[in-house]
Write a protein that holds these residues in place. Structure first.
Motif, PDB file in Angstrom:
ATOM      1  N   GLN A  40    -105.954 -45.589 -54.065  1.00  0.00           N
ATOM      2  CA  GLN A  40    -105.155 -45.915 -55.237  1.00  0.00           C
ATOM      3  C   GLN A  40    -104.784 -44.694 -56.065  1.00  0.00           C
ATOM      4  OE1 GLN A  40    -107.140 -49.023 -57.399  1.00  0.00           O
ATOM      5  NE2 GLN A  40    -107.069 -50.452 -55.681  1.00  0.00           N
ATOM      6  N   GLY A  41    -105.426 -43.573 -55.784  1.00  0.00           N
ATOM      7  CA  GLY A  41    -105.134 -42.350 -56.523  1.00  0.00           C
ATOM      8  C   GLY A  41    -104.730 -41.223 -55.598  1.00  0.00           C
ATOM      9  N   VAL A  42    -103.819 -40.367 -56.048  1.00  0.00           N
ATOM     10  CA  VAL A  42    -103.334 -39.263 -55.232  1.00  0.00           C
ATOM     11  C   VAL A  42    -104.469 -38.328 -54.821  1.00  0.00           C
ATOM     12  CG1 VAL A  42    -101.863 -37.209 -55.263  1.00  0.00           C
ATOM     13  CG2 VAL A  42    -101.010 -39.354 -56.204  1.00  0.00           C
ATOM     14  N   LYS A  43    -105.411 -38.096 -55.711  1.00  0.00           N
ATOM     15  CA  LYS A  43    -106.500 -37.165 -55.414  1.00  0.00           C
ATOM     16  C   LYS A  43    -107.424 -37.664 -54.312  1.00  0.00           C
ATOM     17  CE  LYS A  43    -106.645 -34.890 -59.933  1.00  0.00           C
ATOM     18  NZ  LYS A  43    -106.212 -33.584 -59.385  1.00  0.00           N
ATOM     19  N   ASP A  44    -107.327 -38.942 -53.979  1.00  0.00           N
ATOM     20  CA  ASP A  44    -108.173 -39.493 -52.916  1.00  0.00           C
ATOM     21  C   ASP A  44    -107.559 -39.347 -51.528  1.00  0.00           C
ATOM     22  OD1 ASP A  44    -110.126 -40.379 -54.719  1.00  0.00           O
ATOM     23  OD2 ASP A  44    -108.967 -42.192 -55.160  1.00  0.00           O
ATOM     24  N   VAL A  45    -106.283 -38.982 -51.455  1.00  0.00           N
ATOM     25  CA  VAL A  45    -105.595 -38.914 -50.158  1.00  0.00           C
ATOM     26  C   VAL A  45    -106.216 -37.863 -49.254  1.00  0.00           C
ATOM     27  CG1 VAL A  45    -103.432 -38.352 -49.010  1.00  0.00           C
ATOM     28  CG2 VAL A  45    -103.407 -39.806 -51.039  1.00  0.00           C
ATOM     29  N   TRP A  46    -106.309 -36.626 -49.732  1.00  0.00           N
ATOM     30  CA  TRP A  46    -106.797 -35.542 -48.890  1.00  0.00           C
ATOM     31  C   TRP A  46    -108.255 -35.750 -48.454  1.00  0.00           C
ATOM     32  CZ3 TRP A  46    -105.811 -32.174 -45.466  1.00  0.00           C
ATOM     33  CH2 TRP A  46    -106.631 -31.073 -45.229  1.00  0.00           C
ATOM     34  N   PRO A  47    -109.180 -36.121 -49.338  1.00  0.00           N
ATOM     35  CA  PRO A  47    -110.548 -36.362 -48.874  1.00  0.00           C
ATOM     36  C   PRO A  47    -110.641 -37.434 -47.787  1.00  0.00           C
ATOM     37  CG  PRO A  47    -110.522 -36.150 -51.254  1.00  0.00           C
ATOM     38  CD  PRO A  47    -109.093 -36.202 -50.817  1.00  0.00           C
ATOM     39  N   ARG A  48    -109.855 -38.486 -47.917  1.00  0.00           N
ATOM     40  CA  ARG A  48    -109.926 -39.549 -46.913  1.00  0.00           C
ATOM     41  C   ARG A  48    -109.369 -39.094 -45.569  1.00  0.00           C
ATOM     42  NH1 ARG A  48    -111.106 -44.642 -48.753  1.00  0.00           N
ATOM     43  NH2 ARG A  48    -111.504 -44.991 -46.531  1.00  0.00           N
ATOM     44  N   LEU A  49    -108.376 -38.230 -45.578  1.00  0.00           N
ATOM     45  CA  LEU A  49    -107.865 -37.687 -44.326  1.00  0.00           C
ATOM     46  C   LEU A  49    -108.901 -36.775 -43.673  1.00  0.00           C
ATOM     47  CD1 LEU A  49    -104.173 -36.821 -45.307  1.00  0.00           C
ATOM     48  CD2 LEU A  49    -104.891 -38.563 -43.658  1.00  0.00           C
TER      49      LEU A  49
END
Length: 236
Positions: free
Chosen positions: A210-219
């Protein structure tokens, strides 16, 4: 070795801004996150809407070599052929109006400092294959992300989800669900799992953040489902 390469992330998103500025802000913020983490962008080649915003912003931060657009020849020509009247339902803000090229189309590349490198391909299938190939050539953290968009965006992110399930690729597929934009799609996935059309583990192939900052860690932390099909695609 891929460990020495930057991550390559393919972003699917709309060629319009939509009615809520939060989506444009998400595109800008994602470009900042890519810049901070040395991520290269592959996208659909459009220079308007969310597409254009994330490409332009990342070029301004990381330089034109960080952005690679891929667009079919027909889409390059469509706006010139049909016009770009914003009141025309067939072209207004849609894929047909993504790019107008004033120079002759000699070769298959257009160099534009504002939006990085653009490769012109013959059709939609070639476009998706090339974008996926670029992602799979990237380093750790490479994958696919969807921002808000229309029919094309949902088709593209779901195809990459399917390719993961089939074992064609092994990287993360992330849905950036800003302000609940993708709630309906996620509800359908849950229903399909409940009714036995998608395995429960494979139901998590499509990752919601739900947040942009979570995209890279999840990848970066992505791990494949153990229930994916173990098919041999070596002849692909």
């Amino acid at each position: 070795m891929t460990q020495d390469k930057p991550a390559v992330v393919c972003v699917f998103c709309g060629s319009t801004e939509g009615n809520d500025p939060v989506h444009l802000e998400a595109a800008q913020d994602l470009a900042y996150e890519f810049h901070k983490n040395n991520v290269q962008l592959v996208y659909g080649g459009g220079n308007t809407g969310l597409m254009g915003e994330i490409a332009k912003k990342l070029v301004s931060l990381s330089g034109p070599e960080a952005v690679h657009g891929v667009i079919p020849q027909a889409m390059v020509q469509a706006a010139a052929s049909h016009g770009t009247d914003e009141n025309d339902d067939e072209t207004a803000g849609g894929k047909a109006a993504e790019r107008v090229v004033s120079k002759p189309l000699d070769g298959n590349h257009i160099d534009e400092l504002t939006f990085g490198l653009t490769t012109i391909v013959q059709d939609m299938h070639t476009r998706k294959r090339l974008m996926a190939t670029k992602v799979l050539q990237g380093g750790p953290g490479s994958g696919f992300v969807a921002l808000a968009g229309g029919f094309g965006t949902i088709e593209e992110i779901m195809e990459m989800t399917t390719w993961n399930q089939l074992g064609i690729h092994h990287v993360g597929v992330v849905l950036l669900n800003v302000n609940g934009y993708w709630d309906g799609l996620l509800a359908w996935v849950r229903t399909a799992v409940q009714q036995g059309f998608i395995n429960s583990e494979n139901g998590s192939i499509l990752i919601e953040v739900q947040g942009v900052k979570d995209v890279w860690p999840r990848l970066v932390e992505y791990r494949c489902s153990s229930k994916r099909y173990q098919l041999n695609w070596s002849q692909e």
